[in-house]
Design a protein around this motif. Structure first.
Motif, PDB file in Angstrom:
ATOM      1  N   PRO A   1       0.814  -1.229   0.000  1.00 47.71           N
ATOM      2  CA  PRO A   1       0.000   0.000   0.000  1.00 47.71           C
ATOM      3  C   PRO A   1       0.844   1.274   0.000  1.00 47.71           C
ATOM      4  CG  PRO A   1      -0.937  -1.603   1.502  1.00 47.71           C
ATOM      5  CD  PRO A   1       0.379  -2.168   1.061  1.00 47.71           C
ATOM      6  N   CYS A   2       2.047   1.181   0.543  1.00 44.59           N
ATOM      7  CA  CYS A   2       2.913   2.370   0.561  1.00 44.59           C
ATOM      8  C   CYS A   2       3.302   2.803  -0.847  1.00 44.59           C
ATOM      9  CB  CYS A   2       4.161   2.089   1.392  1.00 44.59           C
ATOM     10  SG  CYS A   2       3.836   1.894   3.163  1.00 44.59           S
ATOM     11  N   HIS A   3       3.595   1.841  -1.731  1.00 41.60           N
ATOM     12  CA  HIS A   3       3.929   2.180  -3.114  1.00 41.60           C
ATOM     13  C   HIS A   3       2.743   2.854  -3.811  1.00 41.60           C
ATOM     14  CE1 HIS A   3       6.885  -1.110  -2.339  1.00 41.60           C
ATOM     15  NE2 HIS A   3       7.681  -0.316  -3.049  1.00 41.60           N
ATOM     16  N   ILE A   4       1.552   2.325  -3.565  1.00 38.55           N
ATOM     17  CA  ILE A   4       0.351   2.872  -4.198  1.00 38.55           C
ATOM     18  C   ILE A   4       0.059   4.272  -3.662  1.00 38.55           C
ATOM     19  CG2 ILE A   4      -2.124   2.507  -4.566  1.00 38.55           C
ATOM     20  CD1 ILE A   4      -1.541  -0.527  -4.153  1.00 38.55           C
ATOM     21  N   ALA A   5       0.165   4.417  -2.342  1.00 34.24           N
ATOM     22  CA  ALA A   5      -0.096   5.718  -1.721  1.00 34.24           C
ATOM     23  C   ALA A   5       0.882   6.774  -2.209  1.00 34.24           C
ATOM     24  CB  ALA A   5      -0.021   5.579  -0.199  1.00 34.24           C
ATOM     25  N   LYS A   6       2.138   6.388  -2.357  1.00 34.10           N
ATOM     26  CA  LYS A   6       3.148   7.339  -2.835  1.00 34.10           C
ATOM     27  C   LYS A   6       2.821   7.809  -4.245  1.00 34.10           C
ATOM     28  CE  LYS A   6       8.142   7.757  -3.649  1.00 34.10           C
ATOM     29  NZ  LYS A   6       9.448   7.032  -3.617  1.00 34.10           N
ATOM     30  N   LYS A   7       2.330   6.903  -5.081  1.00 37.87           N
ATOM     31  CA  LYS A   7       2.012   7.251  -6.462  1.00 37.87           C
ATOM     32  C   LYS A   7       0.939   8.332  -6.541  1.00 37.87           C
ATOM     33  CE  LYS A   7       1.506   7.036 -10.940  1.00 37.87           C
ATOM     34  NZ  LYS A   7       2.522   7.519 -11.897  1.00 37.87           N
ATOM     35  N   ILE A   8      -0.090   8.254  -5.693  1.00 40.55           N
ATOM     36  CA  ILE A   8      -1.206   9.204  -5.796  1.00 40.55           C
ATOM     37  C   ILE A   8      -1.163  10.272  -4.707  1.00 40.55           C
ATOM     38  CG2 ILE A   8      -2.660   7.478  -6.918  1.00 40.55           C
ATOM     39  CD1 ILE A   8      -4.155   7.126  -4.275  1.00 40.55           C
ATOM     40  N   HIS A   9      -0.043  10.288  -3.937  1.00 36.15           N
ATOM     41  CA  HIS A   9       0.138  11.269  -2.857  1.00 36.15           C
ATOM     42  C   HIS A   9      -0.982  11.148  -1.817  1.00 36.15           C
ATOM     43  CE1 HIS A   9       3.302  13.093  -5.245  1.00 36.15           C
ATOM     44  NE2 HIS A   9       2.464  13.142  -6.278  1.00 36.15           N
ATOM     45  N   ALA A  10      -1.192   9.934  -1.378  1.00 31.98           N
ATOM     46  CA  ALA A  10      -2.189   9.659  -0.339  1.00 31.98           C
ATOM     47  C   ALA A  10      -1.495   9.068   0.879  1.00 31.98           C
ATOM     48  CB  ALA A  10      -3.240   8.690  -0.870  1.00 31.98           C
TER      49      ALA A  10
END
Length: 520
Positions: A18-27
């Motif tokens: 989830p950290c990779h995904i969150a970093k991508k969308i700035h969440a």
């Protein structure tokens, strides 16, 4: 809210989180409630080796991120099988390769208790027969690389690559995973199972069909159809007559004798183009270096593959097909005194050689003598030309072939399990095919330096596709007989494991719909 997020980068060796995904969308990571990988591809173009992912993620307050780069609203499509039927009708499936397997599975899931016949043996016995053939050259006509449970794909690489955008693909991959394939085939760029694992998968799908009330009869061959007033009423097999109003023909691309029988009964067939050529082998290390560059020795990377195409001055396409990283070249004949070869990889793909078919398009004008099945005869003539005693394979260095020089020693050992004999491979093909191959090899050497001088060619590769098509109506039935449903690769409607399986599912849906209509 479900979001589809592209271009999520993750270093090779890391696990997507989830950290990779969150970093991508700035969440914030806690806003990523769940996610599912839709696609994975390797990116070796930069200074670092990374995977690029597309995911479907359930994101808290997801509407906030819709304007972010590489983010759109997501939608998860799920294959929905037809509703179950209550009926005494039992469709007959002829052949238990990918199309027959998945046609039979869907029919069983819908309560139709299909009867499946397969001319070859179950995968356990078939495997032993094939290994004996590799070791001692004893060919069994009905139990070989082409015939038997799982079809020709069981003794290949188990490649699941497809360009199809079809919801039924999801059904196919999900069933493979349920039957023992690795989870990652759902999203890998070039998914494969491997022939060793595929043998387990095939057996498990067989058992699922049996548990749902289906029947599977091995060593049982279709001899003829019974057709009355233009409608199928029964199938005559080597084990007796089976009464049925629905026959799904899933016989594969090598069952020429079955197609001859059906044509003689009035089933319309037409010629179609196919392809022929050779297997090429190269050191796997050469392919890894070409594809991965400075990352070639990274332990996280598997054996590299390639895909090559070229349009020759003859107008014919030349292309790689069924590329098997870390694999072996195998004899794939179905008749004595003929030689066809194929490629095979195990799940680990850890062999020293890479191999691939390099094929040239064969238009119908090359073999048309006025009969719809002329393509099969043309294939047999090629395979007779290639045959050497005891299923030895003719071979040659690629560079020598292009230079029209005699090979005196192979530049690398072949993986072929029988003997290889140095021959002039030009004698196998027509002038146009030879010219096309030579031009293709020269072009491929620019794309993969060393392709010419570090490669060998082994022949004959002639079974990549069927040389016929059995025309069918919009509802899937043959134009020649109601209740007769040609399926998959042998009928000219697919080209590989996944597309064949999808066509089997589609034809099973057509049978189910026909039965449903006649109930009302």
């Amino acid at each position: 809210m479900l979001l589809k997020i592209n271009q999520i980068k993750c270093h090779v060796g890391e696990t997507l989180s989830p950290c990779h995904i969150a970093k991508k969308i700035h969440a914030s990571p806690h806003e990523i409630l769940s996610y599912e990988i839709e696609k994975e591809s390797l990116d070796a173009r930069g200074e670092e080796l990374v995977y690029s992912y597309t995911v479907l993620a359930d994101v808290k307050n997801g509407h906030r991120y819709l304007k972010r780069k590489d983010v759109i609203e997501g939608k998860k499509e799920i294959y929905t099988a037809p509703a179950p039927l209550q009926t005494n009708q039992r469709p007959l499936v002829v052949g238990f390769g990918p199309s027959g397997m998945f046609a039979g599975l869907l029919l069983a899931e819908c309560g139709l208790k299909p009867i499946i016949i397969e001319r070859g043996k179950c995968v356990e016995q078939r495997t032993q027969d094939i290994h004996n053939f590799f070791a001692n050259g004893k060919l069994l006509h009905e139990s070989n690389v082409q015939f038997g449970e799982g079809g020709a794909g069981t003794f290949s690489d188990g490649k699941l690559t497809t360009r199809m955008k079809n919801i039924r693909v999801q059904k196919v991959l999900n069933e493979f995973v349920e039957a023992g394939a690795k989870e990652s085939i759902r999203y890998e760029h070039r998914p494969h199972i491997g022939t060793d694992v595929l043998q387990i998968v095939v057996k498990n799908i067989r058992n699922k069909i049996l548990s749902l009330g289906g029947e599977i009869h091995f060593e049982t061959k279709l001899n003829a159809l019974e057709i009355q007033n233009g409608c199928v009423t029964a199938a005559i097999t080597t084990k007796g007559t089976i009464e049925t109003n629905h026959v799904l023909l899933c016989a594969g691309h090598s069952a020429s004798d079955t197609y001859e029988t059906l044509y003689a009964q009035g089933i319309q067939m037409i010629q179609k183009d196919f392809a022929a050529g050779v297997r090429v082998e190269h050191p796997q290390a050469l392919i890894n270096t070409n594809q991965y560059g400075k990352f070639a020795n990274d332990p996280h990377l598997g054996a590299a593959s390639y895909s090559l195409t070229y349009r020759a001055s003859t107008g014919r396409g030349v292309y790689s097909f069924c590329m098997c990283p870390g694999g072996v070249v195998i004899p794939a004949s179905t008749e004595e005194n003929t030689l066809a070869v194929n490629g095979m990889s195990y799940s680990q793909r850890n062999g020293k050689n890479a191999n691939s078919a390099i094929l040239v398009q064969i238009p119908t004008k090359d073999f048309d003598h006025g009969h719809p099945l002329d393509g099969f005869q043309f294939q047999k003539e090629l395979e007779k030309r290639a045959y050497l005693d005891n299923y030895a394979a003719p071979c040659m260095n690629i560079a020598d072939y292009v230079a029209h020089s005699k090979s005196t020693k192979l530049v690398i050992p072949s993986s072929y399990p029988r003997e290889t004999i140095l021959e002039d491979m030009h004698t196998l093909f027509s002038t146009k095919v030879n010219q096309s191959l030579e031009e293709g090899f020269l072009n491929f050497d620019h794309k993969i330096p060393g392709f010419l001088h570090h490669g060998i060619m082994v022949g004959m590769e002639s079974r990549s596709s069927s040389p016929i098509r059995i025309p069918r109506e919009e509802n899937g039935e043959s134009v020649s007989a109601h209740g007769f449903y040609p399926c998959g690769e042998g009928a000219g409607y697919a080209g590989g494991i996944v597309s064949s399986a999808v066509d089997g599912i589609r034809q099973a849906e057509n049978v189910i719909e026909d039965i449903r209509k006649k109930q009302h």
